[in-house]
Design a protein around this motif. Structure first.
Motif, short mmCIF file in Angstrom:
data_model
loop_
_atom_site.label_atom_id
_atom_site.label_comp_id
_atom_site.label_asym_id
_atom_site.label_seq_id
_atom_site.Cartn_x
_atom_site.Cartn_y
_atom_site.Cartn_z
N LYS A 72 0.85 -1.18 0.00
CA LYS A 72 0.00 0.00 0.00
C LYS A 72 0.89 1.24 0.00
O LYS A 72 2.09 1.14 0.25
CB LYS A 72 -0.90 0.00 1.23
N PRO A 73 0.33 2.39 -0.31
CA PRO A 73 1.13 3.62 -0.26
C PRO A 73 1.78 3.78 1.11
O PRO A 73 1.23 3.36 2.13
CB PRO A 73 0.11 4.73 -0.51
N SER A 74 2.96 4.40 1.14
CA SER A 74 3.70 4.54 2.40
C SER A 74 3.11 5.62 3.30
O SER A 74 3.51 5.72 4.45
CB SER A 74 5.17 4.83 2.12
N LYS A 75 2.18 6.41 2.78
CA LYS A 75 1.52 7.40 3.64
C LYS A 75 0.01 7.15 3.63
O LYS A 75 -0.52 6.51 2.72
CB LYS A 75 1.84 8.83 3.22
N VAL A 76 -0.65 7.66 4.63
CA VAL A 76 -2.10 7.51 4.75
C VAL A 76 -2.77 8.39 3.69
O VAL A 76 -2.48 9.58 3.58
CB VAL A 76 -2.57 7.90 6.17
N ILE A 77 -3.65 7.78 2.90
CA ILE A 77 -4.34 8.48 1.82
C ILE A 77 -5.79 8.77 2.21
O ILE A 77 -6.34 9.79 1.86
CB ILE A 77 -4.32 7.65 0.51
N GLY A 78 -6.40 7.83 2.92
CA GLY A 78 -7.82 7.96 3.23
C GLY A 78 -8.66 7.30 2.16
O GLY A 78 -8.18 6.49 1.38
N ARG A 79 -9.91 7.65 2.09
CA ARG A 79 -10.80 7.10 1.06
C ARG A 79 -10.84 8.06 -0.12
O ARG A 79 -11.07 9.25 0.05
CB ARG A 79 -12.20 6.90 1.61
N LYS A 80 -10.63 7.51 -1.30
CA LYS A 80 -10.65 8.30 -2.54
C LYS A 80 -11.46 7.55 -3.59
O LYS A 80 -11.44 6.32 -3.63
CB LYS A 80 -9.23 8.52 -3.08
N GLU A 81 -12.12 8.31 -4.44
CA GLU A 81 -12.85 7.75 -5.58
C GLU A 81 -12.44 8.50 -6.82
O GLU A 81 -12.26 9.71 -6.80
CB GLU A 81 -14.35 7.89 -5.37
N CYS A 82 -12.29 7.77 -7.90
CA CYS A 82 -11.92 8.36 -9.18
C CYS A 82 -12.93 7.86 -10.21
O CYS A 82 -12.92 6.68 -10.57
CB CYS A 82 -10.49 7.93 -9.56
N VAL B 56 5.75 5.11 -5.05
CA VAL B 56 5.00 5.44 -6.27
C VAL B 56 3.50 5.48 -6.00
O VAL B 56 2.78 6.33 -6.53
CB VAL B 56 5.33 4.42 -7.39
N LEU B 57 3.03 4.59 -5.13
CA LEU B 57 1.60 4.53 -4.83
C LEU B 57 1.11 5.75 -4.05
O LEU B 57 -0.10 5.98 -3.98
CB LEU B 57 1.26 3.25 -4.08
N GLU B 58 2.01 6.54 -3.50
CA GLU B 58 1.58 7.78 -2.85
C GLU B 58 0.90 8.70 -3.87
O GLU B 58 -0.07 9.38 -3.55
CB GLU B 58 2.77 8.50 -2.22
N GLU B 59 1.43 8.75 -5.08
CA GLU B 59 0.84 9.57 -6.15
C GLU B 59 -0.17 8.80 -6.99
O GLU B 59 -1.14 9.37 -7.48
CB GLU B 59 1.95 10.11 -7.08
N PHE B 60 0.06 7.51 -7.19
CA PHE B 60 -0.80 6.69 -8.04
C PHE B 60 -1.54 5.66 -7.19
O PHE B 60 -1.55 4.47 -7.49
CB PHE B 60 0.04 6.01 -9.13
N TYR B 61 -2.16 6.12 -6.12
CA TYR B 61 -2.85 5.27 -5.16
C TYR B 61 -3.97 4.45 -5.81
O TYR B 61 -4.35 3.39 -5.33
CB TYR B 61 -3.41 6.10 -3.99
N GLN B 62 -4.51 4.95 -6.93
CA GLN B 62 -5.60 4.24 -7.60
C GLN B 62 -5.20 2.80 -7.95
O GLN B 62 -6.03 1.90 -7.95
CB GLN B 62 -6.03 4.97 -8.88
N MET B 63 -3.91 2.60 -8.27
CA MET B 63 -3.45 1.27 -8.65
C MET B 63 -3.52 0.29 -7.48
O MET B 63 -3.50 -0.92 -7.67
CB MET B 63 -2.03 1.32 -9.21
#
Length: 162
Positions: A24-34, A74-81
């Motif tokens: 998972k991303p190395s930082k907390v993202i929360g809930r996101k929808e795209c 990378v998943l910090e910016e491209f968390y959708q993946m």
């Protein structure tokens, strides 16, 4: 046809999954929808886009850990993946990500008795697709599977370790 099926069973019998983890991303993202747009929707009926890369040498476990570390960044910016497909109230597809999701699937595998030279041969190209995890799976399966899966396979032969 029977020879092709026999060859596929032979290759798949040689590939063994030795580990499975999630990144998972190395930082907390929360809930996101795209929300997906009309242009994106036809791609749901396509097969997963898969890439196969070959690297030679090195400590396998160390390389896998470096890959996972880089993926976390990378998943910090491209968390959708690291998310999955979802649908809104009207049935329109979107990509959902939440910190509670598993994230990107990372599989570690070994393939005994298969060499890069064998896979690079003209008749070996049909065997390449048998080494990757999501063959013949439509993008629509992202409703149940991760949007991104990475399989790292070491090729073990009697003479070399890849």
């Amino acid at each position: 046809m029977a020879a092709e099926v026999g060859k596929k069973e032979e290759i798949m019998g040689k590939v063994k999954i030795t580990g499975k983890s999630h990144v998972k991303p190395s930082k907390v993202i929360g809930r996101k929808e795209c929300q997906l747009v009309t242009f994106d929707l036809p791609y749901l009926a396509f097969y997963y886009n898969q890439k196969l890369l070959f690297y030679k040498g090195g400590d396998f476990e160390e390389k896998v850990e470096k890959l996972k570390d880089g993926l976390r960044v990378v998943l910090e910016e491209f968390y959708q993946m690291a998310g999955k497909l979802g649908k809104d109230e009207e049935g329109v597809f979107r990509v959902d990500y939440d910190d509670d999701m598993d994230g990107v699937e990372v599989l570690e595998a070994t393939a005994e008795g298969i060499s890069v030279e064998e896979l690079a041969a003209d008749e070996g190209t049909t065997s390449l697709k048998d080494l990757i995890p999501f063959n013949n799976i439509l993008n629509l399966e992202g409703l149940h599977r991760p949007l991104l899966s990475v399989q790292v396979t070491t090729l073990l032969t009697s003479s070399n370790l890849f």
